[in-house]
Design a protein around this motif. Structure first.
Motif, PDB file in Angstrom:
ATOM      1  N   GLY A 142       5.625   5.072   9.755  1.00 61.14           N
ATOM      2  CA  GLY A 142       5.707   4.173  10.901  1.00 61.14           C
ATOM      3  C   GLY A 142       4.329   3.713  11.355  1.00 61.14           C
ATOM      4  N   ALA A 143       3.361   4.614  11.363  1.00 58.48           N
ATOM      5  CA  ALA A 143       1.997   4.254  11.751  1.00 58.48           C
ATOM      6  C   ALA A 143       1.394   3.260  10.756  1.00 58.48           C
ATOM      7  CB  ALA A 143       1.129   5.498  11.853  1.00 58.48           C
ATOM      8  N   LYS A 144       1.631   3.485   9.465  1.00 60.77           N
ATOM      9  CA  LYS A 144       1.127   2.550   8.456  1.00 60.77           C
ATOM     10  C   LYS A 144       1.782   1.183   8.590  1.00 60.77           C
ATOM     11  CE  LYS A 144       0.203   3.620   4.276  1.00 60.77           C
ATOM     12  NZ  LYS A 144       0.155   4.078   2.899  1.00 60.77           N
ATOM     13  N   TYR A 145       3.082   1.166   8.844  1.00 59.96           N
ATOM     14  CA  TYR A 145       3.793  -0.099   9.014  1.00 59.96           C
ATOM     15  C   TYR A 145       3.250  -0.870  10.211  1.00 59.96           C
ATOM     16  CZ  TYR A 145       7.422  -3.438  10.172  1.00 59.96           C
ATOM     17  OH  TYR A 145       8.084  -4.598  10.505  1.00 59.96           O
ATOM     18  N   LEU A 146       3.057  -0.184  11.342  1.00 55.70           N
ATOM     19  CA  LEU A 146       2.536  -0.851  12.531  1.00 55.70           C
ATOM     20  C   LEU A 146       1.115  -1.353  12.320  1.00 55.70           C
ATOM     21  CD1 LEU A 146       3.946   1.457  15.330  1.00 55.70           C
ATOM     22  CD2 LEU A 146       4.733  -0.834  14.682  1.00 55.70           C
ATOM     23  N   ASP A 195       0.802  -1.213   0.000  1.00 58.36           N
ATOM     24  CA  ASP A 195       0.000   0.000   0.000  1.00 58.36           C
ATOM     25  C   ASP A 195       0.840   1.269   0.000  1.00 58.36           C
ATOM     26  OD1 ASP A 195       1.007  -0.237   2.512  1.00 58.36           O
ATOM     27  OD2 ASP A 195      -0.861   0.182   3.558  1.00 58.36           O
ATOM     28  N   GLY A 196       2.118   1.162  -0.330  1.00 58.21           N
ATOM     29  CA  GLY A 196       2.974   2.333  -0.408  1.00 58.21           C
ATOM     30  C   GLY A 196       3.714   2.652   0.869  1.00 58.21           C
ATOM     31  N   THR A 197       3.679   1.753   1.833  1.00 59.42           N
ATOM     32  CA  THR A 197       4.363   2.018   3.095  1.00 59.42           C
ATOM     33  C   THR A 197       5.869   2.067   2.916  1.00 59.42           C
ATOM     34  OG1 THR A 197       2.574   0.941   4.286  1.00 59.42           O
ATOM     35  CG2 THR A 197       4.635   1.223   5.473  1.00 59.42           C
ATOM     36  N   ARG A 198       6.415   1.127   2.165  1.00 61.20           N
ATOM     37  CA  ARG A 198       7.869   1.085   1.961  1.00 61.20           C
ATOM     38  C   ARG A 198       8.389   2.337   1.254  1.00 61.20           C
ATOM     39  NH1 ARG A 198      12.103  -2.683   1.837  1.00 61.20           N
ATOM     40  NH2 ARG A 198      13.605  -2.271   0.186  1.00 61.20           N
ATOM     41  N   PRO A 199       7.787   2.758   0.137  1.00 66.17           N
ATOM     42  CA  PRO A 199       8.266   4.005  -0.489  1.00 66.17           C
ATOM     43  C   PRO A 199       8.103   5.225   0.414  1.00 66.17           C
ATOM     44  CG  PRO A 199       6.874   2.809  -2.022  1.00 66.17           C
ATOM     45  CD  PRO A 199       6.788   2.093  -0.707  1.00 66.17           C
ATOM     46  N   LEU A 200       7.058   5.226   1.238  1.00 66.76           N
ATOM     47  CA  LEU A 200       6.849   6.339   2.168  1.00 66.76           C
ATOM     48  C   LEU A 200       7.980   6.399   3.188  1.00 66.76           C
ATOM     49  CD1 LEU A 200       4.871   8.585   2.997  1.00 66.76           C
ATOM     50  CD2 LEU A 200       3.776   6.913   4.476  1.00 66.76           C
ATOM     51  N   LEU A 201       8.352   5.247   3.744  1.00 65.15           N
ATOM     52  CA  LEU A 201       9.450   5.208   4.707  1.00 65.15           C
ATOM     53  C   LEU A 201      10.786   5.545   4.051  1.00 65.15           C
ATOM     54  CD1 LEU A 201       8.419   2.119   6.842  1.00 65.15           C
ATOM     55  CD2 LEU A 201       8.559   4.489   7.601  1.00 65.15           C
ATOM     56  N   PRO A 204      11.143  19.033   9.338  1.00 65.32           N
ATOM     57  CA  PRO A 204       9.751  18.806   9.765  1.00 65.32           C
ATOM     58  C   PRO A 204       8.982  17.893   8.811  1.00 65.32           C
ATOM     59  CG  PRO A 204      10.254  21.141   9.802  1.00 65.32           C
ATOM     60  CD  PRO A 204      11.404  20.460   9.135  1.00 65.32           C
ATOM     61  N   PHE A 205       9.170  18.087   7.508  1.00 70.92           N
ATOM     62  CA  PHE A 205       8.451  17.260   6.536  1.00 70.92           C
ATOM     63  C   PHE A 205       8.894  15.808   6.618  1.00 70.92           C
ATOM     64  CE2 PHE A 205       7.780  15.675   2.133  1.00 70.92           C
ATOM     65  CZ  PHE A 205       6.399  15.755   2.132  1.00 70.92           C
ATOM     66  N   GLY A 206      10.187  15.569   6.736  1.00 73.73           N
ATOM     67  CA  GLY A 206      10.693  14.205   6.870  1.00 73.73           C
ATOM     68  C   GLY A 206      10.215  13.553   8.146  1.00 73.73           C
ATOM     69  N   SER A 207      10.112  14.322   9.219  1.00 71.50           N
ATOM     70  CA  SER A 207       9.605  13.777  10.490  1.00 71.50           C
ATOM     71  C   SER A 207       8.139  13.375  10.366  1.00 71.50           C
ATOM     72  CB  SER A 207       9.758  14.801  11.606  1.00 71.50           C
ATOM     73  OG  SER A 207      11.117  15.109  11.797  1.00 71.50           O
ATOM     74  N   MET A 208       7.354  14.196   9.690  1.00 76.51           N
ATOM     75  CA  MET A 208       5.949  13.847   9.488  1.00 76.51           C
ATOM     76  C   MET A 208       5.805  12.611   8.614  1.00 76.51           C
ATOM     77  SD  MET A 208       3.865  17.432   9.220  1.00 76.51           S
ATOM     78  CE  MET A 208       4.805  18.076   7.853  1.00 76.51           C
ATOM     79  N   LEU A 209       6.612  12.528   7.547  1.00 77.22           N
ATOM     80  CA  LEU A 209       6.583  11.336   6.696  1.00 77.22           C
ATOM     81  C   LEU A 209       6.973  10.093   7.479  1.00 77.22           C
ATOM     82  CD1 LEU A 209       8.191  12.383   3.292  1.00 77.22           C
ATOM     83  CD2 LEU A 209       5.811  11.884   3.761  1.00 77.22           C
ATOM     84  N   LEU A 210       7.981  10.212   8.323  1.00 80.40           N
ATOM     85  CA  LEU A 210       8.423   9.081   9.129  1.00 80.40           C
ATOM     86  C   LEU A 210       7.325   8.651  10.105  1.00 80.40           C
ATOM     87  CD1 LEU A 210      10.831   7.224   9.691  1.00 80.40           C
ATOM     88  CD2 LEU A 210      11.515   8.819  11.473  1.00 80.40           C
ATOM     89  N   ALA A 211       6.641   9.596  10.722  1.00 77.10           N
ATOM     90  CA  ALA A 211       5.547   9.254  11.634  1.00 77.10           C
ATOM     91  C   ALA A 211       4.403   8.561  10.897  1.00 77.10           C
ATOM     92  CB  ALA A 211       5.045  10.509  12.346  1.00 77.10           C
ATOM     93  N   LEU A 212       4.044   9.073   9.723  1.00 80.99           N
ATOM     94  CA  LEU A 212       2.980   8.459   8.935  1.00 80.99           C
ATOM     95  C   LEU A 212       3.376   7.071   8.464  1.00 80.99           C
ATOM     96  CD1 LEU A 212       0.236   8.619   7.514  1.00 80.99           C
ATOM     97  CD2 LEU A 212       1.415   9.668   5.572  1.00 80.99           C
TER      98      LEU A 212
END
Length: 111
Positions: A94-98, A32-38, A84-92
Motif C-alpha cells: 500500500g505504501a509503494k502504491y501510494l 516496480d513490483g507493487t502489483r505482485p506484492l499486493l 502478521p506476514f500478510g499484514s506487513m506485505l499489505l502495508a508495504l
C-alpha cells in the motif's frame, strides 16, 4: 557510498490536447513490483483467514490448552504465520502504491 533517490525520468514526448473534450492521458505507473506484492499480500491474508476459520469450525476449535486436534495445531500455526506476514506485505504494498501514485501525479503536473 551514497545513492541519491530521484523522481521518475522526464517524458520525452509532450502531449497537447487538440480539443477541450480530449483528455490528457495519465502518466503510467512504474513497474516496480507493487502489483505482485499486493497480490501476494492478498493471498497470504486469505490463507491466514481460511486457516483461522478451519481451526475454529473444521478442526474442533480452541480450548484453554490450545486446539483439540493435531490438524487444529497445524492450522493455528499457519494462521499465526500468515496473518502478521500478510499484514506487513499489505502495508508495504500500500505504501509503494501510494508513493507511485504521488510520483505519477507530480510528474503529470510538471508537464
Amino acid at each position: 557510498m551514497s545513492t541519491h533517490v530521484t523522481g521518475p525520468a522526464p517524458s520525452t514526448k509532450t502531449v497537447t490536447p487538440v480539443d477541450a473534450s480530449e483528455r490528457v492521458p495519465r502518466a503510467t505507473m512504474p513497474d516496480d513490483g507493487t502489483r505482485p506484492l499486493l497480490q501476494g499480500a492478498f493471498w497470504t491474508l486469505l490463507v491466514g483467514i481460511l486457516a483461522a476459520l478451519a481451526t475454529r469450525f473444521l478442526f474442533g476449535g480452541i480450548g484453554i490448552h490450545g486446539p483439540h486436534t493435531n490438524a487444529g495445531w497445524i492450522s493455528l500455526i499457519v494462521t499465526m504465520m500468515s496473518l502478521p506476514f500478510g499484514s506487513m506485505l499489505l502495508a508495504l504494498g500500500g505504501a509503494k502504491y501510494l508513493r507511485n501514485r504521488h510520483l505519477a501525479r507530480k510528474s503529470q503536473r510538471s508537464h
